[in-house]
Design a protein around this motif. Structure first.
Motif, PDB file in Angstrom:
ATOM      1  N   GLU A  62       2.040  -2.983   4.313  1.00 60.05           N
ATOM      2  CA  GLU A  62       1.914  -4.086   5.267  1.00 60.05           C
ATOM      3  C   GLU A  62       3.208  -4.894   5.306  1.00 60.05           C
TER       4      GLU A  62
ATOM      5  N   ILE B 174      -0.488   4.194   1.440  1.00 62.22           N
ATOM      6  CA  ILE B 174       0.477   3.152   1.098  1.00 62.22           C
ATOM      7  C   ILE B 174       0.879   2.379   2.348  1.00 62.22           C
ATOM      8  N   LEU B 175       1.143   3.094   3.419  1.00 63.81           N
ATOM      9  CA  LEU B 175       1.591   2.407   4.643  1.00 63.81           C
ATOM     10  C   LEU B 175       0.464   1.611   5.296  1.00 63.81           C
TER      11      LEU B 175
ATOM     12  N   ARG C  68      -2.802   0.936   4.085  1.00 62.74           N
ATOM     13  CA  ARG C  68      -3.839   0.253   3.327  1.00 62.74           C
ATOM     14  C   ARG C  68      -3.322  -0.517   2.132  1.00 62.74           C
ATOM     15  N   HIS C  69      -2.011  -0.551   1.947  1.00 63.00           N
ATOM     16  CA  HIS C  69      -1.488  -1.231   0.768  1.00 63.00           C
ATOM     17  C   HIS C  69      -0.618  -2.414   1.176  1.00 63.00           C
ATOM     18  N   GLN C  70      -0.569  -3.402   0.297  1.00 62.63           N
ATOM     19  CA  GLN C  70       0.266  -4.577   0.538  1.00 62.63           C
ATOM     20  C   GLN C  70       1.709  -4.187   0.823  1.00 62.63           C
TER      21      GLN C  70
END
Ligand SMILES: Nc1ncnc2c1ncn2[C@@H]1O[C@H](COP(=O)(O)OP(=O)(O)OP(=O)(O)O)[C@@H](O)[C@H]1O
Ligand SMILES: [Mg+2]
Lengths: 342, 266
Positions: free
Chosen positions: A195, A187-188, A190-192
């Motif tokens: 980001e 999540i931190l 690789r995810h929007q």
């Protein structure tokens, strides 16, 4: 020469490398000072049993701190969610409903924090400090300060699923939290959503200008941390088969310490899940390790403080550019030597 | 980029602001501003420090709404309460901001795509693809030549010119119809300034529009079709390029500069 630069960057790029080093060193020291305890598997199993509730919370807190915010209300979430869980379980006898209630309670607290912070602009340290008092107070009020025994939960599927012993040995909560750590890492990094968190923590104005919905992201973030903290509370309650109204009150400092020694930046914009993971296990092993090594319980705090300071210094110097360059130079001169020989 | 082949839509104004006011607390940054950019027009927006130029373009790009007034994009009225940076992106408006458009601690490739990431299912970012495209743009469109900088570099290590290069590359890549450049040349060497000016010429040739903010009158005069002069939040001049020489434009500005700086290149 390029090859050597890549080598350096690869080394520096391994996430949480310094903290992993500290962890290994610590275990080695413990094996040396109390071989009988630390060469057996039992002590490690006990870490895997006690660390997970705090670890789940620390993972969420890593995201919060990466966004440049702080959350001091998670101890209250641990108590409140434990209360909801045991209340619903004792009243209705439905463990899964109890779990849902507990997680919803955590989400509610987190959401309320998010509204205060993102919509009304209350600084997170104040909003969550107030929340810590309020929800803790409410929990004490509702439970009348008592502790509740829920031993019958031990016979339920939920118990063996979340905190049972896999193969009779490995605590299931350790596996769950490992899974959650991997998920949160994705999540931190690789995810929007992740980001957005990093950009908000780095520079809010930039985040706004590039089209990140800062308010919405922050509310989701605090809600997410509320849910994770509630899960931590449930794991603790399940493991103990007991709820007490002050549960979680000792979590505040260890969990924060874990995030910071892991290398997450207090200034925001950068967070490391791997660092937090090992940071939490370091904190969780220190007490048992120091006591087992026979130098006495009075030393625990002092040694903990030293280890924390050491980890943080190591992290900083690893990130520090000048040291990176020295390292680079060293590799370069080695390469030249080799070339000269050839 | 093949942009000259793209068929552009038919509309009269790329963007039009009517009677726009903007207050920051008690400070009035824009006052009854009527401003428009025609289809395929390059507008030079000039004025003293603090005149309100950046504020004006930020109302167009959705960073904040105006306090009052109307906004039209491609002749369509915009509902200001729903307008946002995302929507501006959807309207194909790209901006290179004067400052604060890159996050220092983040990787270059993230800065390139943040806000409109290439994602797979569930919103996870396709890192490899983003890096490949960002790398492509850096090398081929804006000509970054090594010097130890790659898409994995942190923005903090970039020079001022390189930062602006990244922003401009980003604007080029997302193929906008209206490109807004807010002092894009302040940190650049002469050679790099030339590149930016050529980029603006290309914008014109490919049928798009541009708002160009600069304190360098020679640059603005070279590329713009029309000059709009802001003074303390009010538009005080609206001059076609054919009607004014570089020298007269500078003199005009000086009259409004109240004895202050910033006409250095005249
Ligand atoms: N976010 C803000 N909050 C409060 N005041 C602001 C804000 N942004 C701009 N202002 C004020 O609005 C006025 C116009 O500022 P703006 O940045 O638009 O000027 P500018 O024409 O772009 O100047 P420069 O040439 O120096 O970039 C200034 O007085 C500034 O202080
Ligand atoms: Mg400006």
């Amino acid at each position: 020469m390029r090859v050597y630069e890549e080598k350096r960057s690869l080394l520096v790029r391994i996430e949480g490398l310094p903290i992993i080093g500290v962890y290994c060193l610590l275990i080695l020291v413990f094996i040396f000072t109390s071989p009988r305890v630390f060469t057996g598997y039992r002590i490690y199993m006990s870490f895997l049993q006690t660390v997970p509730p705090q670890l789940v919370i620390a993972l969420g807190l890593t995201l919060v701190i990466t966004a440049g915010e702080i959350d001091l209300s998670f101890p209250a979430v641990v108590a409140f969610s434990g209360f909801l869980f045991s209340y619903v379980y004792r009243t209705f006898g439905t463990p899964w409903f109890a779990l849902a209630a507990a997680l919803a309670g955590g989400a509610l607290i987190g959401y309320a924090n998010g509204i205060l912070i993102a919509r009304l602009g209350v600084p997170s340290i104040m909003a969550t400090l107030a929340a810590q008092f309020f929800w803790n107070g409410l929990t004490t009020l509702l439970s009348q300060g008592l502790s509740w025994n829920i031993v019958t939960i031990r016979g339920q599927l939920i118990h063996s699923l979340f905190v049972g012993r896999i193969g009779g040995v490995v605590p299931a909560q350790a596996v769950w939290t490992l899974g959650i750590a991997v998920l949160v890492w994705f999540i931190l990094n690789r995810h929007q959503f992740g980001e957005s968190i990093m950009f908000i923590g780095d520079n809010v104005q930039v985040a706004q200008v590039v089209g990140i919905n800062v308010v919405k992201t922050k509310i989701s973030l605090f809600t997410f941390h509320g849910v994770l903290s509630a899960l931590g509370g449930v794991l603790l309650t399940l493991e103990m088969a007991n709820f007490w109204s002050t549960q979680g009150s000792g979590f505040l400092l260890p969990v924060m310490a874990a995030v910071f020694i892991g290398g997450t930046s207090i200034a925001g914009g950068y967070g490391t899940i791997v660092g937090t993971f090992f940071g939490m296990y370091i904190i969780g092993s220190l007490e048992a390790g120091v006591v087992a090594s026979g130098i006495g319980g009075y030393w625990v705090r002092l040694v903990s403080g030293l280890v924390m300071a050491f980890s943080i210094i190591l992290n900083i110097s690893f990130k520090n550019k000048s040291i990176g360059e020295k390292w680079n130079k060293m590799l370069r001169s080695q390469a030249e030597k080799k070339r000269n020989k050839a | 980029m093949g942009e000259s082949n793209t068929v552009r839509e038919k509309y009269v104004y790329s963007v039009r602001m009517v009677n726009v006011d903007k207050y920051f607390g008690n400070v009035q940054a824009l006052s009854k501003v009527n401003f428009e950019v025609r289809n395929n027009e390059i507008v030079g927006l000039i004025g003293d420090n603090g005149a309100g130029k950046s504020t004006l373009i930020k109302t167009i790009t959705g960073v904040f709404p105006p306090t009052s007034g109307e906004l039209y994009i491609r002749d369509e009225q915009i509902t200001l309460s729903h307008y946002s940076v995302k929507q501006a992106h959807n309207w194909k408006i790209e901006t290179v901001y004067q400052d604060k458009s890159l996050a220092d601690k983040q990787d270059l490739w993230r800065n390139f795509f943040v806000g409109r990431q290439i994602t797979g299912p569930l919103g996870f970012i396709k890192v490899k693809e983003e890096k490949r495209i960002a790398n492509d743009v850096l090398l081929n469109m804006i000509g970054f030549r090594g010097a130890g900088i790659s898409v994995d570099s942190k923005v903090a290590v970039l020079s001022g010119g390189e930062r602006q290069g990244v922003c401009i590359g980003r604007a080029m890549h997302f193929d906008a119809d209206l490109i807004i450049l807010d002092e894009p040349t302040v940190a650049l060497s002469l050679k790099e300034v030339r590149k930016v000016l050529n980029f603006v010429h290309k914008i014109k040739d490919s049928g798009r529009s541009c708002i160009y903010i600069s304190h360098n009158m020679a640059d603005v005069h070279e590329i713009a079709d029309r000059f709009v002069v802001l003074d303390r939040g009010t538009i005080v001049g609206n001059i076609k390029k054919d009607d004014i020489s570089l020298k007269d434009l500078s003199t005009f500005l000086l009259d409004y500069a109240h004895g202050l700086k910033e006409t250095k290149n005249s």
